[in-house]
Design a protein around this motif. Structure first.
Motif: not given
Ligand SMILES: O=C(O)[C@H]1NCC[C@@H]1O
Length: 379
Positions: A106, A291, A296-297
């Protein structure tokens, strides 16, 4: 002649890779725009396999020191895929990290949304001129073919350029939950100190898919009652999530994808802390990369879980933060449940990305470290 031209002139036989670097909530995306070899294969997933099997040295040289670093993330643009040819996508992409090639990302999709609007070089993006622009909303639409499927990206555009002050949004592939409240027994030898201190042997997790499979677990379940930002160190969370990933990964039935065996693996363990205003997450993915963005994912995966648990309704959104984004207001992601399909929930994710630079990378013929290196600190 500038310093770049001099360098390349001194090394005429050296292969050059050109990249544009961006960050999304602090998480880097190194976008490979030129110099990546043509990949064999008809489908994007076949090209992904080819990149892994035949050109992994390039990923390693760009992701690892001294050209990159242990937490670098990459996006390799693929101009032609089976879906660009059929007219269902505008461009393809392969995502990469410290271990290999992921199936969805994402934060990189948000960065690519801006970059693909801003590049007018048709060698990089041959279908740039066919993108649909809506004058009324100011949005340009872009169909990005990621390994997990087509992601629909919307970018505020003015005079052919992205607007850095507005968020980029995307609609992800259908997301779904494969396990809820799964009791995972942790063998004695694999228990981390906080779990032992709490005299616990079991951890409750949820498994959810958002273009990649995520194990979602609360800090408390792992034995950290003060949450993700409590006094525990990242090294402690690293140890706990790595142990959980090792235990869960062989349980293949948890990571079943309806159509694509290449997508059937556990990508990440995300430590989640629910807060009154949304969720804070600490995501360990690939080979325990952390991260910097709210992932996003995994926002897709978490919205799917929240809807299934009745915590979010269709049309409702939630704010997602990372340990970095939470320090700066407005730097996180927003995830909204926007539609239900037979294959899963469609989630809209919004966030902001910024350019950090551009570079040409070379590996000289006699360089003893052509694929770079990483330094692992003992945990
Ligand atoms: O935002 C994301 O989805 C990604 N960020 C790094 C790990 C995930 O792939």
């Amino acid at each position: 002649m500038d310093v770049f031209e001099t360098l390349l002139e001194l090394n005429p036989a050296t292969h050059t890779i050109k990249v544009v670097d961006m960050h999304t909530s602090g998480e880097p995306t190194r976008i490979v725009v030129k110099g990546f070899p043509e990949l064999e294969g008809t489908t994007l997933l076949e090209k992904r396999r080819c990149a892994r099997e035949k050109h992994d040295r390039i990923r390693q040289s760009l992701m690892r020191e001294p050209r990159g670093h242990g937490e670098m993330y990459g996006a390799i643009l693929i101009a032609e895929t089976e879906l660009t040819r059929s007219g269902d996508a505008d461009i393809g992409v392969l995502f990469c990290h410290n271990e290999g090639y992921s199936t969805m990302c994402g934060h990189a999709t948000i960065a690519l949304g801006r970059f693909l609007i801003d590049t007018h070089d048709l060698d990089i993006f041959p279908r740039r001129d066919t993108l649909q622009h809506d004058e009324e909303t100011g949005l340009t639409m872009l169909r990005l073919h990621a390994p997990c499927g087509v992601v629909h990206v919307s970018v505020y555009t003015e005079d052919g350029h992205s607007d850095a002050t507005r968020p980029v949004s995307f609609l992800g592939v259908p997301s779904f939950v494969t396990a809820r409240d799964l009791e995972v027994e942790i063998p004695v030898a694999a228990r981390w100190p906080r779990l032992r201190d709490a005299q616990r042997s079991c951890v409750k997790v949820d498994i959810s898919y958002g273009g990649a499979f995520y194990a979602l677990v609360s800090a408390e379940e792992l034995g950290f009652p003060d949450g993700v930002r409590g006094p525990a160190t990242l090294a402690e969370f690293d140890q706990a999530t790595a142990a959980l990933k090792r235990i869960l990964s062989p349980q293949k039935e948890l990571f079943k994808h309806p159509t694509e065996p290449d997508l059937e693996y556990l990508y990440s363990v995300m430590v989640v802390e629910r807060r009154p205003t949304g969720e804070l997450g600490l995501c360990f993915f690939a080979d325990q990369q952390i991260d910097r963005s709210p992932t996003g994912s995994c926002v897709m995966a978490r919205v799917a879980l929240a809807v299934e648990q009745g915590r979010l309704e269709m049309g409702q959104g939630c704010d997602y933060e990372s340990v970095v984004s939470v320090l700066n207001e407005g730097n996180g992601f927003r995830g909204t449940a926007v539609g239900l399909r037979p294959e899963g929930l469609v989630v809209k994710v919004e966030g902001r990305a910024f350019y950090t630079g551009a570079a040409s990378f070379i590996v000289e013929e006699h360089d003893p470290l052509p694929t770079g290196f990483t330094i692992a600190l003992p945990s």
